[in-house]
Design a protein around this motif. Structure first.
Motif, PDB file in Angstrom:
ATOM      1  N   GLN A 140       3.248  -4.674   8.855  1.00 59.18           N
ATOM      2  CA  GLN A 140       2.024  -5.052   9.566  1.00 59.18           C
ATOM      3  C   GLN A 140       1.056  -3.873   9.647  1.00 59.18           C
ATOM      4  O   GLN A 140      -0.161  -4.047   9.496  1.00 59.18           O
ATOM      5  CB  GLN A 140       2.347  -5.552  10.982  1.00 59.18           C
ATOM      6  N   THR A 141       1.578  -2.693   9.858  1.00 56.46           N
ATOM      7  CA  THR A 141       0.717  -1.508   9.932  1.00 56.46           C
ATOM      8  C   THR A 141       0.094  -1.209   8.582  1.00 56.46           C
ATOM      9  O   THR A 141      -1.089  -0.873   8.496  1.00 56.46           O
ATOM     10  CB  THR A 141       1.528  -0.295  10.422  1.00 56.46           C
ATOM     11  N   SER A 142       0.871  -1.339   7.509  1.00 58.06           N
ATOM     12  CA  SER A 142       0.313  -1.066   6.189  1.00 58.06           C
ATOM     13  C   SER A 142      -0.743  -2.099   5.806  1.00 58.06           C
ATOM     14  O   SER A 142      -1.742  -1.761   5.181  1.00 58.06           O
ATOM     15  CB  SER A 142       1.420  -1.014   5.133  1.00 58.06           C
ATOM     16  N   ILE A 143      -0.570  -3.356   6.217  1.00 57.64           N
ATOM     17  CA  ILE A 143      -1.594  -4.374   5.954  1.00 57.64           C
ATOM     18  C   ILE A 143      -2.858  -4.053   6.748  1.00 57.64           C
ATOM     19  O   ILE A 143      -3.977  -4.146   6.228  1.00 57.64           O
ATOM     20  CB  ILE A 143      -1.061  -5.777   6.284  1.00 57.64           C
ATOM     21  N   PHE A 144      -2.703  -3.646   8.008  1.00 56.21           N
ATOM     22  CA  PHE A 144      -3.867  -3.297   8.826  1.00 56.21           C
ATOM     23  C   PHE A 144      -4.602  -2.094   8.260  1.00 56.21           C
ATOM     24  O   PHE A 144      -5.839  -2.100   8.158  1.00 56.21           O
ATOM     25  CB  PHE A 144      -3.428  -3.024  10.271  1.00 56.21           C
ATOM     26  N   VAL A 145      -3.867  -1.047   7.882  1.00 53.73           N
ATOM     27  CA  VAL A 145      -4.500   0.154   7.331  1.00 53.73           C
ATOM     28  C   VAL A 145      -5.159  -0.170   5.994  1.00 53.73           C
ATOM     29  O   VAL A 145      -6.269   0.302   5.703  1.00 53.73           O
ATOM     30  CB  VAL A 145      -3.461   1.294   7.193  1.00 53.73           C
ATOM     31  N   GLY A 146      -4.505  -0.993   5.164  1.00 48.85           N
ATOM     32  CA  GLY A 146      -5.103  -1.391   3.889  1.00 48.85           C
ATOM     33  C   GLY A 146      -6.370  -2.199   4.086  1.00 48.85           C
ATOM     34  O   GLY A 146      -7.355  -2.018   3.359  1.00 48.85           O
ATOM     35  N   THR A 147      -6.377  -3.092   5.077  1.00 49.15           N
ATOM     36  CA  THR A 147      -7.571  -3.883   5.359  1.00 49.15           C
ATOM     37  C   THR A 147      -8.706  -3.003   5.848  1.00 49.15           C
ATOM     38  O   THR A 147      -9.842  -3.116   5.382  1.00 49.15           O
ATOM     39  CB  THR A 147      -7.251  -4.954   6.423  1.00 49.15           C
ATOM     40  N   LEU A 148      -8.411  -2.118   6.773  1.00 45.31           N
ATOM     41  CA  LEU A 148      -9.441  -1.255   7.339  1.00 45.31           C
ATOM     42  C   LEU A 148     -10.010  -0.294   6.291  1.00 45.31           C
ATOM     43  O   LEU A 148     -11.233  -0.202   6.116  1.00 45.31           O
ATOM     44  CB  LEU A 148      -8.866  -0.480   8.520  1.00 45.31           C
ATOM     45  N   SER A 149      -9.138   0.396   5.583  1.00 51.50           N
ATOM     46  CA  SER A 149      -9.622   1.365   4.590  1.00 51.50           C
ATOM     47  C   SER A 149     -10.291   0.663   3.413  1.00 51.50           C
ATOM     48  O   SER A 149     -11.291   1.147   2.878  1.00 51.50           O
ATOM     49  CB  SER A 149      -8.475   2.257   4.111  1.00 51.50           C
ATOM     50  N   GLY A 150      -9.764  -0.491   3.007  1.00 52.54           N
ATOM     51  CA  GLY A 150     -10.374  -1.223   1.905  1.00 52.54           C
ATOM     52  C   GLY A 150     -11.742  -1.764   2.255  1.00 52.54           C
ATOM     53  O   GLY A 150     -12.665  -1.728   1.434  1.00 52.54           O
ATOM     54  N   SER A 151     -11.907  -2.257   3.477  1.00 47.94           N
ATOM     55  CA  SER A 151     -13.218  -2.785   3.864  1.00 47.94           C
ATOM     56  C   SER A 151     -14.251  -1.674   4.021  1.00 47.94           C
ATOM     57  O   SER A 151     -15.406  -1.828   3.627  1.00 47.94           O
ATOM     58  CB  SER A 151     -13.107  -3.613   5.147  1.00 47.94           C
ATOM     59  N   ILE A 152     -13.850  -0.530   4.565  1.00 48.10           N
ATOM     60  CA  ILE A 152     -14.784   0.602   4.684  1.00 48.10           C
ATOM     61  C   ILE A 152     -15.158   1.122   3.300  1.00 48.10           C
ATOM     62  O   ILE A 152     -16.345   1.348   2.999  1.00 48.10           O
ATOM     63  CB  ILE A 152     -14.183   1.713   5.567  1.00 48.10           C
ATOM     64  N   ALA A 153     -14.152   1.302   2.435  1.00 50.21           N
ATOM     65  CA  ALA A 153     -14.430   1.785   1.089  1.00 50.21           C
ATOM     66  C   ALA A 153     -15.263   0.770   0.302  1.00 50.21           C
ATOM     67  O   ALA A 153     -16.162   1.146  -0.459  1.00 50.21           O
ATOM     68  CB  ALA A 153     -13.129   2.067   0.352  1.00 50.21           C
ATOM     69  N   GLY A 154     -14.998  -0.503   0.494  1.00 48.64           N
ATOM     70  CA  GLY A 154     -15.776  -1.535  -0.202  1.00 48.64           C
ATOM     71  C   GLY A 154     -17.209  -1.574   0.257  1.00 48.64           C
ATOM     72  O   GLY A 154     -18.133  -1.755  -0.551  1.00 48.64           O
ATOM     73  N   PHE A 155     -17.435  -1.417   1.568  1.00 52.42           N
ATOM     74  CA  PHE A 155     -18.808  -1.387   2.077  1.00 52.42           C
ATOM     75  C   PHE A 155     -19.568  -0.203   1.501  1.00 52.42           C
ATOM     76  O   PHE A 155     -20.699  -0.341   1.024  1.00 52.42           O
ATOM     77  CB  PHE A 155     -18.805  -1.335   3.607  1.00 52.42           C
ATOM     78  N   LEU A 156     -18.946   0.988   1.537  1.00 48.72           N
ATOM     79  CA  LEU A 156     -19.607   2.186   1.005  1.00 48.72           C
ATOM     80  C   LEU A 156     -19.833   2.058  -0.502  1.00 48.72           C
ATOM     81  O   LEU A 156     -20.903   2.435  -1.010  1.00 48.72           O
ATOM     82  CB  LEU A 156     -18.787   3.430   1.324  1.00 48.72           C
ATOM     83  N   LEU A 157     -18.854   1.520  -1.221  1.00 50.58           N
ATOM     84  CA  LEU A 157     -19.015   1.324  -2.655  1.00 50.58           C
ATOM     85  C   LEU A 157     -20.122   0.316  -2.954  1.00 50.58           C
ATOM     86  O   LEU A 157     -20.915   0.501  -3.876  1.00 50.58           O
ATOM     87  CB  LEU A 157     -17.694   0.846  -3.276  1.00 50.58           C
ATOM     88  N   GLY A 158     -20.224  -0.738  -2.143  1.00 46.32           N
ATOM     89  CA  GLY A 158     -21.278  -1.730  -2.331  1.00 46.32           C
ATOM     90  C   GLY A 158     -22.657  -1.137  -2.116  1.00 46.32           C
ATOM     91  O   GLY A 158     -23.603  -1.430  -2.869  1.00 46.32           O
ATOM     92  N   VAL A 159     -22.796  -0.304  -1.090  1.00 44.94           N
ATOM     93  CA  VAL A 159     -24.085   0.349  -0.842  1.00 44.94           C
ATOM     94  C   VAL A 159     -24.444   1.266  -2.005  1.00 44.94           C
ATOM     95  O   VAL A 159     -25.592   1.271  -2.489  1.00 44.94           O
ATOM     96  CB  VAL A 159     -24.041   1.121   0.506  1.00 44.94           C
ATOM     97  N   ILE A 160     -23.482   2.040  -2.477  1.00 47.71           N
ATOM     98  CA  ILE A 160     -23.730   2.954  -3.604  1.00 47.71           C
ATOM     99  C   ILE A 160     -24.088   2.164  -4.860  1.00 47.71           C
ATOM    100  O   ILE A 160     -25.039   2.517  -5.579  1.00 47.71           O
ATOM    101  CB  ILE A 160     -22.493   3.858  -3.835  1.00 47.71           C
ATOM    102  N   ILE A 161     -23.352   1.093  -5.146  1.00 47.54           N
ATOM    103  CA  ILE A 161     -23.643   0.283  -6.332  1.00 47.54           C
ATOM    104  C   ILE A 161     -25.019  -0.362  -6.218  1.00 47.54           C
ATOM    105  O   ILE A 161     -25.782  -0.402  -7.193  1.00 47.54           O
ATOM    106  CB  ILE A 161     -22.542  -0.781  -6.541  1.00 47.54           C
ATOM    107  N   PHE A 162     -25.373  -0.856  -5.027  1.00 52.38           N
ATOM    108  CA  PHE A 162     -26.684  -1.496  -4.855  1.00 52.38           C
ATOM    109  C   PHE A 162     -27.808  -0.505  -5.128  1.00 52.38           C
ATOM    110  O   PHE A 162     -28.757  -0.814  -5.861  1.00 52.38           O
ATOM    111  CB  PHE A 162     -26.821  -2.082  -3.454  1.00 52.38           C
ATOM    112  N   TYR A 163     -27.709   0.681  -4.536  1.00 58.30           N
ATOM    113  CA  TYR A 163     -28.783   1.655  -4.755  1.00 58.30           C
ATOM    114  C   TYR A 163     -28.777   2.171  -6.187  1.00 58.30           C
ATOM    115  O   TYR A 163     -29.850   2.471  -6.729  1.00 58.30           O
ATOM    116  CB  TYR A 163     -28.701   2.792  -3.736  1.00 58.30           C
TER     117      TYR A 163
END
Length: 182
Positions: A140-163
């Protein structure tokens, strides 16, 4: 090993060897209904029960067919889930673009949302695999950490890709305008 441990080991080994060497009969099968011993003889020409083998093969085929059907159903359900997520992402980006009367804002929502969802799925999968290898956290902890880190990294990657896409389209548009003037 202390003295009592050696004595206990000797007693265990002694009694197990007595049980092994104490068997006098080669093979006895007890018939508990009549309470008498029957000597078991082996026939060299006896080849087992072919009906049981055929039944076993049929059951194995049935099990494999059921597993195949289960895999197909699981793949179809995952495709349905990903399709629903994709339709929701596209429709929300279209609605944001129409509401703000800007194609650029709708496209930004599409890129950022798609990369956030994709990186979240990759983050969950990678942390589960890492946890299977390293045994670092509970599942459960690894799923939570994967969700949190993946969503933060995905948001930052999306902003970088958009610009990056915005700057590249501006660059290519200026090059295209420069070639049309000539």
């Amino acid at each position: 090993m202390n003295y009592t441990g050696k004595v206990l080991l000797f007693i265990v080994l002694f009694f197990t060897s007595i049980c092994v060497f104490a068997q006098q009969e080669h093979s006895l099968i007890f018939d508990f209904k009549n309470l008498y011993c029957v000597d078991q003889t082996y026939d060299e020409d006896y080849d087992g029960a072919p009906g049981l083998f055929i039944f076993m093969v049929l059951m194995l085929m049935f099990i494999l067919i059921c597993v195949g059907i289960g895999i197909v159903i699981a793949v179809l359900l995952f495709l349905l889930l990903f399709g629903i997520i994709a339709i929701g992402l596209v429709s929300s980006s279209i609605l944001v673009g129409l509401y703000n009367k800007s194609f650029l804002k709708g496209f930004r929502i599409l890129i950022i949302g798609g990369s956030t969802i994709g990186c979240t799925i990759l983050g969950i999968g990678s942390f589960i695999i890492y946890n299977k290898i390293a045994h670092y956290w509970p599942l459960q902890t690894s799923i939570f950490v994967g969700t949190l880190s993946g969503s933060i990294a995905g948001f930052l990657l999306g902003v970088i890709i958009f610009y990056a896409i915005r700057k590249l389209t501006g660059f290519f548009y200026s090059k295209l305008k420069a070639t049309k003037r000539i």
